[in-house]
Design an enzyme around this catalytic site. Sequence first.
Site, short mmCIF file in Angstrom:
data_model
loop_
_atom_site.label_atom_id
_atom_site.label_comp_id
_atom_site.label_asym_id
_atom_site.label_seq_id
_atom_site.Cartn_x
_atom_site.Cartn_y
_atom_site.Cartn_z
N HIS A 28 0.81 -1.11 0.09
CA HIS A 28 -0.10 0.06 0.05
C HIS A 28 0.80 1.20 0.07
CE1 HIS A 28 -3.78 -2.19 1.55
NE2 HIS A 28 -3.66 -2.52 0.32
N ASP A 37 0.76 4.09 1.49
CA ASP A 37 1.51 4.87 2.63
C ASP A 37 2.74 3.92 3.26
OD1 ASP A 37 -0.82 2.91 2.96
OD2 ASP A 37 -0.98 3.62 4.94
N HIS A 38 2.71 2.89 2.88
CA HIS A 38 4.02 1.95 3.40
C HIS A 38 5.33 1.87 2.29
CE1 HIS A 38 1.90 0.39 6.98
NE2 HIS A 38 0.76 0.88 6.51
N HIS A 84 -3.73 -8.65 6.33
CA HIS A 84 -4.35 -7.47 5.82
C HIS A 84 -4.14 -7.71 4.30
CE1 HIS A 84 -4.72 -2.84 5.94
NE2 HIS A 84 -3.73 -3.08 5.02
N ASP A 101 0.44 -3.35 8.98
CA ASP A 101 -0.89 -3.60 8.98
C ASP A 101 -1.46 -4.81 9.27
OD1 ASP A 101 -0.67 -0.78 8.35
OD2 ASP A 101 -1.68 -0.75 6.78
N HIS A 116 0.58 3.81 13.90
CA HIS A 116 -0.34 4.07 12.85
C HIS A 116 -1.54 4.34 12.97
CE1 HIS A 116 -2.53 1.84 9.31
NE2 HIS A 116 -1.33 2.16 8.77
#
Lengths: 304, 304
Positions: A65, A67-68, A139, A209, A267
């Site tokens: 993802h 944002d990672h 996730h 996550d 997070h």
Amino acid sequence: MVQLKVVFLGTSSSVPTKRRGLSSIAVKRGAEILLFDAGECVQRAMINAGLGLNRPMKIFITHLHGDHCVGLLGLLQSMSMAQRDKSLTIYGPRGLQGFIKSNIKALGFDLTFNLQMKNVRQKVVEEPEYTVYACRAEHPPFAYAYLLEEKPRPGVFYPEAAKSLGIPEGRLWSILQRGEAINFQGRLITPEQVTGPRRRGRKIGYSGDTRPSKKLIEFFKGCDLLIFDSTYADRHADKAKENQHSTAREAATLAKEAGVKTLVLTHFSARYDNIAELVKEASEVHGDVVAAEDLMELEVKYPE
Amino acid sequence: MVQLKVVFLGTSSSVPTKRRGLSSIAVKRGAEILLFDAGECVQRAMINAGLGLNRPMKIFITHLHGDHCVGLLGLLQSMSMAQRDKSLTIYGPRGLQGFIKSNIKALGFDLTFNLQMKNVRQKVVEEPEYTVYACRAEHPPFAYAYLLEEKPRPGVFYPEAAKSLGIPEGRLWSILQRGEAINFQGRLITPEQVTGPRRRGRKIGYSGDTRPSKKLIEFFKGCDLLIFDSTYADRHADKAKENQHSTAREAATLAKEAGVKTLVLTHFSARYDNIAELVKEASEVHGDVVAAEDLMELEVKYPE
């Protein structure tokens, strides 16, 4: 004695806030940096944290993802601008290699260093002093959690025992102290004769996550420090399930069941201006809870 | 009277510094945002500047180097997280569409809004109140500079002229004031009968990364505000040539030759802790020089 420090580079979930950047955690172990996730703007957070771009380094990405992992692009480019010459390995889920390669091509930059990319397996890295393990997290579409485990250190050295064997103080003591055998006046002296039992190293876990799971309780067993997805407060527990994240209380429950010493919440959903609520809920379950802040540093000491 | 404000979101060249993020400039024109370039972390700079993610917006990318476009990825994702519903168009060089599409796929997110992507031509956008033009800049492999030009406004309204024609104050005056004709007691009254000559709108230029060129002098002719590549000081003029950028003095020389009112220096090399040197060198050539800072706002007024 190797210093082990965790520097939180980004502690927000999904979108940044004025105060929090996107997910990234630097573990400084001696001169080396192990970087876990690289959310957008990680290079700037590293500058702010005083972490250089040419240090020995490994990067571990939990999942694909944005944002990672989007911060990898600027980081690799800036490393090259800074003429990095040390090779670098990035570990991550399938698809990461294609993401990096196609962007290097689209953005048209050259690397000044040797870049290796490896798909994650159960045992990710084995070094003389530590191992990094991975475990599937909960996730979608697929994500990994990571565990850094130091190998056991030599036991406490007993000078009296060495003296009683007639070994003179100095170089021979040092060899025995670091756990190696010596040959002394025709006799083999093993470290066990002059030291206590080997002592376990330190363990740091990072969930990325995830929903909590039995597998992760097992994986994080006995961590000195566990950094765990704490996106939501109790009142948004339904969202935690829906979006495959955890509440701070769920993180604490897992940490307790895994016998973790210190739990770090991170997070956080951008909806919380103040995360006191999350810390309170986690602290009702686990006695040693810390909330991550951007640029916060935590030292992980050897267990007593 | 439409307010026109420029917000500098990132003013560093190539790599961010503690104080400066990567290239991005928001032009707020009334309720709309025209975003020029979107360097890494632009979404966070927008949050810091109080710019919402669901406003009417167009994005213009000068070239495909990471420090000018990587921020698009996080921005598009966060717009979707924020449930943006207004359509968005991104204009840029060939290759930008592929970069965006392949990353949306790799990072696995869905857009909540209609995204259009268009390759840049000479005239990029034509709206009722303004036009955006593009011009090839001198930066490899290829890059564009942009110009926002407002269309002429109606002339100054003369109430005495309207009264002498017997037109009563009120709705009819408003129509004439905004430059439209009316039918009054069987007569056609044109705005020219009651107003001065039409007045020119405002012009803002943005160079992106470039060497100065004759073409750009022509393109930026008469700008009220010109934001120009000022990566280097005089003592690094060789690097400016080598890397296809400009010195602050070269920016000022071009601005003077183009008859630009205010010159804004930006895109500073991270090597300069203090850019006073660059401002001094530019000011020796041009009388109205401003150095951009992150989150600085400049209002562009109608010309006298």
